[in-house]
Motif scaffolding. Structure first.
Motif, short mmCIF file in Angstrom:
data_model
loop_
_atom_site.label_atom_id
_atom_site.label_comp_id
_atom_site.label_asym_id
_atom_site.label_seq_id
_atom_site.Cartn_x
_atom_site.Cartn_y
_atom_site.Cartn_z
N MET A 193 -66.03 -0.52 -12.15
CA MET A 193 -66.04 0.73 -11.36
C MET A 193 -65.86 1.93 -12.36
N ALA A 194 -66.97 2.70 -12.12
CA ALA A 194 -67.22 3.72 -12.98
C ALA A 194 -66.51 4.97 -12.38
N LEU A 195 -65.88 5.98 -13.26
CA LEU A 195 -65.16 6.92 -12.81
C LEU A 195 -65.92 8.19 -12.51
N SER A 196 -65.82 9.00 -11.53
CA SER A 196 -66.39 10.27 -11.33
C SER A 196 -66.20 11.08 -12.51
N ARG A 197 -66.75 12.22 -12.58
CA ARG A 197 -66.63 13.48 -13.58
C ARG A 197 -65.10 13.93 -13.30
N LYS A 198 -64.88 14.25 -11.96
CA LYS A 198 -63.74 14.68 -11.45
C LYS A 198 -62.44 13.91 -11.70
N GLN A 199 -62.48 12.59 -11.45
CA GLN A 199 -61.49 11.57 -11.89
C GLN A 199 -61.14 11.52 -13.38
N LEU A 200 -62.37 11.41 -14.30
CA LEU A 200 -62.19 11.47 -15.64
C LEU A 200 -61.40 12.66 -16.08
N ASP A 201 -61.87 13.94 -15.59
CA ASP A 201 -61.17 15.20 -16.03
C ASP A 201 -59.84 15.39 -15.61
N THR A 202 -59.55 14.61 -14.40
CA THR A 202 -57.90 14.54 -14.02
C THR A 202 -57.14 13.68 -15.00
N LEU A 203 -57.96 12.53 -15.33
CA LEU A 203 -57.13 11.29 -16.14
C LEU A 203 -56.89 12.03 -17.89
N LEU A 204 -58.00 13.04 -18.22
CA LEU A 204 -58.01 13.44 -19.50
C LEU A 204 -56.71 14.59 -19.35
N GLY A 205 -56.91 15.21 -18.42
CA GLY A 205 -55.69 16.15 -18.12
C GLY A 205 -54.32 15.86 -18.19
N MET A 206 -54.20 14.54 -17.64
CA MET A 206 -52.90 14.17 -17.43
C MET A 206 -52.75 13.40 -19.14
N LEU A 207 -53.38 12.82 -19.54
CA LEU A 207 -53.11 12.26 -21.00
C LEU A 207 -52.75 13.45 -21.78
N SER A 208 -53.41 14.39 -21.79
CA SER A 208 -52.87 15.64 -22.71
C SER A 208 -51.50 16.39 -22.45
N LEU A 209 -51.07 15.89 -21.47
CA LEU A 209 -49.58 16.12 -20.82
C LEU A 209 -48.58 15.40 -21.50
N THR A 210 -49.08 14.14 -22.07
CA THR A 210 -48.21 13.19 -22.32
C THR A 210 -47.33 13.57 -23.83
N ARG A 211 -46.42 13.10 -23.95
CA ARG A 211 -45.64 13.43 -25.45
C ARG A 211 -45.17 11.94 -25.79
N PRO A 212 -44.98 12.19 -27.22
CA PRO A 212 -44.51 10.80 -27.80
C PRO A 212 -43.31 10.07 -27.29
N ASP A 213 -42.42 11.08 -26.72
CA ASP A 213 -41.13 10.44 -26.34
C ASP A 213 -41.31 10.08 -24.65
N GLU A 214 -42.59 9.94 -24.25
CA GLU A 214 -42.94 9.71 -22.92
C GLU A 214 -42.00 8.52 -22.36
N ILE A 215 -41.58 8.61 -21.07
CA ILE A 215 -40.65 7.54 -20.40
C ILE A 215 -41.59 6.96 -19.26
N ALA A 216 -41.42 5.68 -19.18
CA ALA A 216 -42.04 4.88 -18.13
C ALA A 216 -41.56 5.21 -16.69
N CYS A 217 -42.16 4.78 -15.63
CA CYS A 217 -41.69 4.93 -14.30
C CYS A 217 -40.51 4.33 -14.04
N ASP A 218 -40.29 3.18 -14.68
CA ASP A 218 -38.98 2.38 -14.40
C ASP A 218 -37.78 3.25 -14.85
N GLU A 219 -38.12 3.64 -16.41
CA GLU A 219 -36.82 4.24 -16.92
C GLU A 219 -36.36 5.65 -16.17
N CYS A 220 -37.66 6.18 -15.50
CA CYS A 220 -37.24 7.43 -14.88
C CYS A 220 -36.47 7.05 -13.46
N THR A 221 -36.84 6.07 -12.85
CA THR A 221 -36.17 5.74 -11.62
C THR A 221 -34.79 5.28 -11.98
#
Length: 77
Positions: free
Chosen positions: A1-29
């Motif tokens: 399944m190919a991503l649309s340009r908007k989906q790709l931009d959203t994904l790249l934007g989210m990736l740019s917000l990640t940090r080295p000490d990022e936690i996963a959802c299970d740790e967050c909950t």
């Protein structure tokens, strides 16, 4: 399944917000109730929960769970 340009931009934007000490959802909950209690008490985010605050800013699923928890806690007061 190919991503649309908007989906790709959203994904790249989210990736740019990640940090080295990022936690996963299970740790967050696992830490969500402590974070919610501090929020309701009007306390600043204590050391060790900054990663939860950041995760909630970028994860819609965890943010929705946090909002539901806050709703329940407010109603029980």
């Amino acid at each position: 399944m190919a991503l649309s340009r908007k989906q790709l931009d959203t994904l790249l934007g989210m990736l740019s917000l990640t940090r080295p000490d990022e936690i996963a959802c299970d740790e967050c909950t696992e830490k969500l109730s402590q974070f919610a209690e501090n929020s309701l008490a009007g306390k600043t985010v204590p050391e060790g929960l900054e990663a939860v605050e950041h995760h909630l800013a970028i994860c819609t699923e965890c943010c929705e769970e946090f909002e539901a928890l806050m709703h329940v806690l407010r109603d029980s007061q």
